[in-house]
Design a protein around this motif. Structure first.
Motif, PDB file in Angstrom:
ATOM      1  N   LEU A  21      -2.556   0.147  -9.406  1.00 50.10           N
ATOM      2  CA  LEU A  21      -2.999   1.937  -8.499  1.00 50.10           C
ATOM      3  C   LEU A  21      -2.092   2.629  -9.241  1.00 50.10           C
ATOM      4  O   LEU A  21      -0.786   3.104  -9.727  1.00 50.10           O
ATOM      5  CB  LEU A  21      -2.293   1.510  -6.838  1.00 50.10           C
ATOM      6  N   HIS A  22      -2.566   3.876  -9.113  1.00 50.03           N
ATOM      7  CA  HIS A  22      -1.890   5.299  -9.887  1.00 50.03           C
ATOM      8  C   HIS A  22      -0.886   5.961  -8.435  1.00 50.03           C
ATOM      9  O   HIS A  22      -1.767   6.139  -7.290  1.00 50.03           O
ATOM     10  CB  HIS A  22      -3.615   6.581 -10.154  1.00 50.03           C
ATOM     11  N   VAL A  23       0.296   5.984  -8.339  1.00 51.27           N
ATOM     12  CA  VAL A  23       1.143   6.004  -7.827  1.00 51.27           C
ATOM     13  C   VAL A  23       2.134   6.504  -7.800  1.00 51.27           C
ATOM     14  O   VAL A  23       2.446   7.080  -9.174  1.00 51.27           O
ATOM     15  CB  VAL A  23       2.026   4.845  -6.914  1.00 51.27           C
ATOM     16  N   ARG A  24       2.471   7.863  -7.583  1.00 53.07           N
ATOM     17  CA  ARG A  24       3.379   8.276  -7.682  1.00 53.07           C
ATOM     18  C   ARG A  24       4.451   8.477  -6.073  1.00 53.07           C
ATOM     19  O   ARG A  24       4.970   8.114  -5.146  1.00 53.07           O
ATOM     20  CB  ARG A  24       2.840  10.126  -6.764  1.00 53.07           C
ATOM     21  N   ASP A  73      -7.715  -5.034   0.376  1.00 49.20           N
ATOM     22  CA  ASP A  73      -6.632  -4.438  -0.591  1.00 49.20           C
ATOM     23  C   ASP A  73      -5.402  -4.335  -0.081  1.00 49.20           C
ATOM     24  O   ASP A  73      -4.911  -4.180   0.286  1.00 49.20           O
ATOM     25  CB  ASP A  73      -7.476  -2.896   0.457  1.00 49.20           C
ATOM     26  N   ILE A  74      -4.842  -3.394  -1.597  1.00 56.10           N
ATOM     27  CA  ILE A  74      -3.468  -3.991  -1.069  1.00 56.10           C
ATOM     28  C   ILE A  74      -2.648  -2.528  -0.520  1.00 56.10           C
ATOM     29  O   ILE A  74      -1.243  -2.902   0.341  1.00 56.10           O
ATOM     30  CB  ILE A  74      -3.170  -3.552  -2.535  1.00 56.10           C
ATOM     31  N   LEU A  75      -3.407  -1.149  -0.775  1.00 55.04           N
ATOM     32  CA  LEU A  75      -2.901  -0.602   0.196  1.00 55.04           C
ATOM     33  C   LEU A  75      -4.149   0.172   0.770  1.00 55.04           C
ATOM     34  O   LEU A  75      -5.703   1.110   0.573  1.00 55.04           O
ATOM     35  CB  LEU A  75      -2.281   0.951  -0.945  1.00 55.04           C
ATOM     36  N   GLY A 123       2.213   1.836   2.523  1.00 55.94           N
ATOM     37  CA  GLY A 123       1.367   0.854   3.919  1.00 55.94           C
ATOM     38  C   GLY A 123       1.786  -0.675   3.809  1.00 55.94           C
ATOM     39  O   GLY A 123       2.703  -1.393   2.937  1.00 55.94           O
ATOM     40  N   GLY A 124       1.338  -1.317   4.595  1.00 53.91           N
ATOM     41  CA  GLY A 124       1.837  -2.541   4.182  1.00 53.91           C
ATOM     42  C   GLY A 124      -0.170  -3.521   3.873  1.00 53.91           C
ATOM     43  O   GLY A 124      -1.311  -2.659   3.731  1.00 53.91           O
ATOM     44  N   TRP A 125       0.109  -4.332   3.624  1.00 48.16           N
ATOM     45  CA  TRP A 125      -0.815  -4.867   2.632  1.00 48.16           C
ATOM     46  C   TRP A 125      -2.054  -5.297   3.651  1.00 48.16           C
ATOM     47  O   TRP A 125      -1.108  -6.016   5.209  1.00 48.16           O
ATOM     48  CB  TRP A 125      -0.877  -6.557   1.982  1.00 48.16           C
ATOM     49  N   GLY A 126      -3.129  -4.782   3.603  1.00 48.31           N
ATOM     50  CA  GLY A 126      -3.726  -5.087   4.144  1.00 48.31           C
ATOM     51  C   GLY A 126      -4.346  -4.569   4.916  1.00 48.31           C
ATOM     52  O   GLY A 126      -5.201  -4.062   6.085  1.00 48.31           O
TER      53      GLY A 126
END
Length: 383
Positions: free
Chosen positions: A304-307, A359-361, A332-335
C-alpha cells in the motif's frame, strides 16, 4: 431483520441508516461503531451476531479480536513513556535494549520501530506462529537478526511483530509485559474495556472472527522480498484468532480485544489534545510528535502507499480516499476495522466487526460509515 441497538445524535441518523443497510444486506455479521466529538458520544451502535451462523446476538459488551487496531494502543503505550521523559524517539533502540544492536542495527532508532521502518518486520525462517507466543524469546530472536532492508529508508509493515519490538522497550523501561502496562496505565485510568489478549473471565462475551473466503497466501510472492519474509515469518491464517493460544498471548500487534466504544475511549485523548474524562492524559506536544512523518511511499510488505508518522498512519488519499486531509492519525485492522483520531475536529471514530473483508486496510463498509460520519459532522449540529 437483524436488530441494531444503541443511540445516535440527531445529526448522525444517516450513520445509523448506513449501518442498517449493511446489516440488512448481510454484509455485516456483527459490529459496533462509535464516534466521540470532543467528549460527546454522538454515535454508539452495536448489532448483528457474534457467530457466523447468526444465532448469538452481538451485545453491548461484546468484544472481538481487533487485529491491527491493537497497534494503535501499543503506540499509545510508547507515547506515554515519551510523555514521561523515559523514552526518546530519536535515541538508538540499543540504549534501552542493548542486544538489538546486533547485526548492523546499532543505528536503528526508536522512531524506526514506531514507523515500521526498522528493517525487522518478522522472524527469520524457520518460524511458526507458536514462536510468537513466547514473547521474550521471539523478541530476542528479532534483536539478533540482520535487517531485511536498510533501516529508515522505507516502511515495511511490521504485521505480527510490532508489539514484540515496542513491547520489549516497554518491558525494559517498566518491568511490565506490554499487556499489563496497557491494562494498568491505559485501560484502567481511562476506564475502557480494552485488553491485549483475552482474560479467561471474558471468554463468554467474545465474538469469533469470521475469516475471509480466501485467506492470504504468500507463496506467490518473490521469495527474496521483505513481503515474503514477513508473511512467512511466520505464516498465519485469520482463524488463528479464534484459538485459545492466540487469545492467551501478549501480541501487541494483532490480538487486542475490544469493541468500538472501548477503542474510541482509549484513543480519544489523542484527538482531544491529551484530555480525557479523568484529566490530562498526554501533553499536546507529545501528541504533536505523531505527525513527524517518517516515511511515505509504497510499503515493502503491504504494497500500500502509506504515510507513516510516529506510531500511526497519516492521511493518504491514494490508499483511503474517504479519510480527509488534515491532522488525522489512524490505522485499521485486517478485514476492515478502523480507528481514526481527527485532531482538527477533536473527533475519534471506532469501527469493529467480526465478518472480515478481503482487504488489508479498510473496506467498503468502513468507507460507507466513515463517509457518513464526516458528512453528518459537516452538515449538522454534532450534539
Amino acid at each position: 431483520m437483524t436488530e441494531l441497538n444503541g443511540t445516535v445524535s440527531p445529526a448522525f441518523e444517516p450513520v445509523r441508516d448506513a449501518v442498517e443497510e449493511q446489516l440488512r444486506s448481510g454484509a455485516e455479521v456483527g459490529l459496533s461503531l462509535a464516534v466521540d466529538v470532543d467528549g460527546r458520544q454522538v454515535v454508539d451502535l452495536w448489532g448483528g451476531h457474534r457467530d457466523a451462523t447468526r444465532t448469538r446476538p452481538w451485545q453491548r459488551d461484546t468484544i472481538t479480536n481487533v487485529w491491527s487496531i491493537t497497534k494503535t494502543v501499543t503506540s499509545l503505550a510508547a507515547l506515554l513513556l515519551v510523555d514521561a521523559g523515559e523514552l526518546d524517539l530519536y535515541a538508538p533502540v540499543a540504549r534501552y535494549w542493548p542486544e538489538f544492536a546486533a547485526n548492523g542495527k546499532q543505528h536503528v532508532q526508536v522512531r524506526h520501530l514506531l514507523s515500521h521502518t526498522s528493517g525487522v518486520s518478522g522472524l527469520d525462517r524457520p518460524a511458526r506462529l507458536e514462536d510468537l507466543y513466547d514473547v521474550r524469546a521471539a523478541a530476542a530472536r528479532m534483536a539478533s537478526q540482520r535487517p531485511w532492508w536498510e533501516p529508515g529508508t522505507a516502511s515495511g509493515y511490521h504485521v505480527l511483530n510490532y508489539g514484540h519490538l515496542v513491547g520489549e522497550l516497554v518491558h525494559r523501561l517498566t518491568g511490565l509485559p506490554l499487556r499489563d502496562f496497557v491494562d494498568q496505565h491505559i485501560a484502567q485510568p481511562l476506564g475502557t474495556d480494552f485488553q491485549i489478549g483475552l482474560r479467561d473471565a471474558d471468554a463468554e462475551r467474545v465474538a469469533d472472527v469470521v475469516a475471509p473466503a480466501l485467506d492470504f497466501d504468500p507463496s506467490a510472492l518473490d521469495h527474496g522480498t521483505a513481503a515474503y519474509k514477513t508473511f512467512t515469518g511466520p505464516s498465519f491464517g485469520a482463524g488463528a484468532a479464534n484459538t485459545p493460544a492466540w487469545r492467551a498471548a501478549d501480541l501487541g500487534a494483532a490480538n487486542g480485544h475490544g469493541n468500538a466504544r472501548s477503542v474510541v475511549g482509549t484513543l480519544a485523548p489523542i484527538a482531544r489534545a491529551g484530555a480525557s474524562a479523568h484529566g490530562r492524559f498526554l501533553k499536546p506536544g507529545t501528541i504533536g510528535l505523531v505527525f513527524d512523518e517518517q516515511s511515505g511511499g509504497t510499503d515493502l510488505v503491504s504494497g500500500l502507499h502509506v504515510r507513516w508518522g510516529i506510531g500511526y498512519a497519516l492521511p493518504d488519499r491514494r490508499t483511503l480516499p474517504w479519510i480527509p486531509d488534515g491532522r488525522i492519525a489512524f490505522w485499521g485492522g485486517w478485514g476492515g476495522s478502523m480507528a481514526i483520531m481527527d485532531l482538527d475536529r477533536r473527533m475519534t471514530i471506532g469501527y469493529v466487526m467480526n465478518n472480515m473483508g478481503a482487504d488489508i486496510l479498510g473496506s467498503q463498509r468502513a468507507a460507507a460509515y466513515i463517509t457518513a460520519v464526516y458528512r453528518a459532522l459537516a452538515t449538522g449540529n454534532p450534539t
